[in-house]
Design a protein around this motif. Sequence first.
Motif, PDB file in Angstrom:
ATOM      1  N   GLU A  66     -75.664  10.768   3.513  1.00 23.82           N
ATOM      2  CA  GLU A  66     -76.429   9.937   3.329  1.00 23.82           C
ATOM      3  C   GLU A  66     -76.002   8.971   1.882  1.00 23.82           C
ATOM      4  N   GLN A  67     -75.779   9.920   0.689  1.00 25.31           N
ATOM      5  CA  GLN A  67     -75.738   9.301  -0.572  1.00 25.31           C
ATOM      6  C   GLN A  67     -74.097   8.854  -0.729  1.00 25.31           C
ATOM      7  N   LYS A  68     -73.055   9.528   0.226  1.00 26.60           N
ATOM      8  CA  LYS A  68     -72.387   9.483   0.806  1.00 26.60           C
ATOM      9  C   LYS A  68     -70.965  10.761   0.108  1.00 26.60           C
ATOM     10  N   VAL A  69     -71.883  11.688  -1.503  1.00 23.78           N
ATOM     11  CA  VAL A  69     -71.697  12.620  -1.884  1.00 23.78           C
ATOM     12  C   VAL A  69     -70.602  13.462  -1.485  1.00 23.78           C
ATOM     13  N   ILE A  70     -70.534  13.669   0.134  1.00 24.58           N
ATOM     14  CA  ILE A  70     -69.689  14.689   0.337  1.00 24.58           C
ATOM     15  C   ILE A  70     -69.579  13.451   2.151  1.00 24.58           C
ATOM     16  N   ILE A  71     -68.484  13.822   2.380  1.00 22.77           N
ATOM     17  CA  ILE A  71     -68.341  13.622   4.522  1.00 22.77           C
ATOM     18  C   ILE A  71     -68.066  14.071   5.228  1.00 22.77           C
ATOM     19  N   SER A  72     -67.878  14.152   6.699  1.00 24.16           N
ATOM     20  CA  SER A  72     -67.558  15.013   7.505  1.00 24.16           C
ATOM     21  C   SER A  72     -66.374  14.748   7.856  1.00 24.16           C
ATOM     22  N   VAL A  73     -65.886  15.461   8.175  1.00 23.72           N
ATOM     23  CA  VAL A  73     -64.038  15.076   9.680  1.00 23.72           C
ATOM     24  C   VAL A  73     -64.454  16.029  10.494  1.00 23.72           C
ATOM     25  N   LYS A  74     -64.889  15.858  11.984  1.00 21.05           N
ATOM     26  CA  LYS A  74     -64.972  16.468  13.328  1.00 21.05           C
ATOM     27  C   LYS A  74     -63.854  17.129  13.385  1.00 21.05           C
ATOM     28  N   GLY A  75     -64.159  18.684  13.772  1.00 16.03           N
ATOM     29  CA  GLY A  75     -63.277  19.553  13.683  1.00 16.03           C
ATOM     30  C   GLY A  75     -62.798  20.217  12.446  1.00 16.03           C
ATOM     31  N   LYS A  76     -62.773  19.607  11.334  1.00 15.19           N
ATOM     32  CA  LYS A  76     -62.801  19.805   9.758  1.00 15.19           C
ATOM     33  C   LYS A  76     -63.610  20.934   9.256  1.00 15.19           C
ATOM     34  N   GLY A  77     -64.764  20.016   9.004  1.00 14.85           N
ATOM     35  CA  GLY A  77     -65.346  19.921   7.940  1.00 14.85           C
ATOM     36  C   GLY A  77     -66.223  19.509   7.643  1.00 14.85           C
ATOM     37  N   TYR A  78     -66.419  19.419   6.040  1.00 15.80           N
ATOM     38  CA  TYR A  78     -66.932  18.626   4.544  1.00 15.80           C
ATOM     39  C   TYR A  78     -66.010  18.719   4.069  1.00 15.80           C
ATOM     40  N   TYR A  79     -66.237  17.484   3.302  1.00 17.46           N
ATOM     41  CA  TYR A  79     -65.245  16.919   1.818  1.00 17.46           C
ATOM     42  C   TYR A  79     -65.975  16.769   0.774  1.00 17.46           C
ATOM     43  N   THR A  80     -65.184  16.348  -0.223  1.00 16.15           N
ATOM     44  CA  THR A  80     -66.550  15.808  -1.088  1.00 16.15           C
ATOM     45  C   THR A  80     -65.596  14.334  -1.709  1.00 16.15           C
ATOM     46  N   ALA A  81     -66.526  13.285  -1.881  1.00 17.02           N
ATOM     47  CA  ALA A  81     -66.086  11.898  -1.661  1.00 17.02           C
ATOM     48  C   ALA A  81     -66.035  11.364  -3.219  1.00 17.02           C
ATOM     49  N   LYS A  82     -66.208  10.084  -3.170  1.00 21.50           N
ATOM     50  CA  LYS A  82     -66.325   9.925  -4.522  1.00 21.50           C
ATOM     51  C   LYS A  82     -66.899   9.376  -5.245  1.00 21.50           C
ATOM     52  N   THR A  83     -66.692   9.771  -6.496  1.00 24.09           N
ATOM     53  CA  THR A  83     -67.488  10.614  -7.592  1.00 24.09           C
ATOM     54  C   THR A  83     -67.936   9.386  -8.447  1.00 24.09           C
ATOM     55  N   ASP A  84     -67.302   7.813  -8.056  1.00 28.11           N
ATOM     56  CA  ASP A  84     -68.316   7.225  -8.753  1.00 28.11           C
ATOM     57  C   ASP A  84     -69.310   6.851  -8.101  1.00 28.11           C
ATOM     58  N   LEU A  85     -70.186   7.263  -7.355  1.00 32.33           N
ATOM     59  CA  LEU A  85     -71.213   7.241  -6.804  1.00 32.33           C
ATOM     60  C   LEU A  85     -72.374   7.889  -6.926  1.00 32.33           C
ATOM     61  N   ILE A  86     -71.466   9.162  -7.349  1.00 32.96           N
ATOM     62  CA  ILE A  86     -72.580  10.268  -8.398  1.00 32.96           C
ATOM     63  C   ILE A  86     -73.229   9.700  -9.461  1.00 32.96           C
ATOM     64  N   SER A  87     -74.581   9.659  -8.826  1.00 33.16           N
ATOM     65  CA  SER A  87     -76.179   9.662  -9.715  1.00 33.16           C
ATOM     66  C   SER A  87     -76.456   8.066  -9.492  1.00 33.16           C
ATOM     67  N   LYS A  88     -75.713   7.452  -8.614  1.00 33.76           N
ATOM     68  CA  LYS A  88     -76.372   6.252  -9.259  1.00 33.76           C
ATOM     69  C   LYS A  88     -77.119   6.051  -7.941  1.00 33.76           C
ATOM     70  N   ILE A  89     -78.365   4.842  -7.438  1.00 33.08           N
ATOM     71  CA  ILE A  89     -79.179   4.403  -7.052  1.00 33.08           C
ATOM     72  C   ILE A  89     -78.354   3.710  -6.233  1.00 33.08           C
ATOM     73  N   GLN A  90     -78.423   3.486  -4.756  1.00 32.30           N
ATOM     74  CA  GLN A  90     -77.801   2.844  -3.959  1.00 32.30           C
ATOM     75  C   GLN A  90     -78.205   1.772  -3.627  1.00 32.30           C
ATOM     76  N   ILE A  91     -78.307   0.100  -3.168  1.00 33.22           N
ATOM     77  CA  ILE A  91     -79.474  -0.012  -2.809  1.00 33.22           C
ATOM     78  C   ILE A  91     -78.836  -0.781  -1.531  1.00 33.22           C
ATOM     79  N   PHE A  92     -79.519  -1.617  -0.744  1.00 32.90           N
ATOM     80  CA  PHE A  92     -79.185  -2.769  -0.041  1.00 32.90           C
ATOM     81  C   PHE A  92     -80.055  -3.543  -0.055  1.00 32.90           C
TER      82      PHE A  92
END
Length: 348
Positions: A66-92
């Motif tokens: 939900e925080q877009k720290v990791i992503i899931s790829v069907k049939g392959k597993g979990y991977y780390t995503a963009k680091t520029d979103l880490i620890s930043k509050i995301q607001i809509f």
Amino acid sequence: MAQQIEIKINESSRVPKYKQIVDSIINDISKGKLKVGEKIPSINELSESCYLSRDTVEKAYKQLKEQKVIISVKGKGYYTAKTDLISKIQIFFMINKLSSYKMMIYNSFVNSLGMNSLVTLSVYHCEESIFAKTLERNLGAYDYYVIMPHFKTDDSNHISTTNMVQDVLNKVPKDKLIILDNNKLQIEGNYGAVYQDFQEDIYNALKKGVDKLKKYDKLVLVYPSKSVYPYPQRIVHGFRKFCSKFNFDFEILNEIYDDMDLDSKDTYIIIEEHDLVNLVRQVRAKNLTLGEDIGIISYNDTPLKDLLGINVVSTHFKAMGETAAYLVLNNKKEKVKNVFDYIERNSV
């Protein structure tokens, strides 16, 4: 092959175990121990290696997604995503229209949050279908949803909410929801809000100027009933309540017309800026004295109205944004009535 990650669970800590997993993975990414695009252990693998229940690890991975720290790829597993979103509050941040007032709130909100936030602005033009589709599409992707609810009916009247709006709003986790400006909703649960009370606000603001208003023959509210972006009817209700309470003769117009009859001593309470410009132009053309022959009170303050010496009744837009940011930064669920005031200058 998945990168081995070391997660230390403090059994005596009051921090939930899933949250310890989340914090540990974010910390490893921020320190460079995990690179962008690197595969991490599956839910089962991490569950076994850390002696944790599968549900605990699944909850942690769900939050990281939900925080877009990791992503899931069907049939392959979990991977780390963009680091520029880490620890930043995301607001809509959703507003009903682009106006100088709305942008004052938005800019105040963003500035008060500081650097550790990413705010996505969305405009839905008072259309319930655009609002519902946009919010539905973005559910689960942000830490907070800051929403200003103003809608219009098929005949262009203002409405605070609809069944469609209620349904989608009730899908937003209440600990992530902050309602701005208009709080006439039926939302389940405890959420934050910074709101105006349109009826009582104009009533109480006009009370502050009642002594000077008594020198005029009539109060005229210029309320655009069929505006592209309609205004709450509660403004009219508050105006009527004031006139009834203090025995003012009054009238309600849709707009300032060309060649208005300005022979009487009236005070005009004007909502839209083009009506204000039209009236001031006519007052000057007829060599009338503003604040003596004709009174003007404008709704919502701007620097230009200050410069022209126009009296206003207005909410404090900057304060609304600041208070909303305070609720986000401190994870508060308070409901705060925003400051609304009568500002006296030279036009009454």
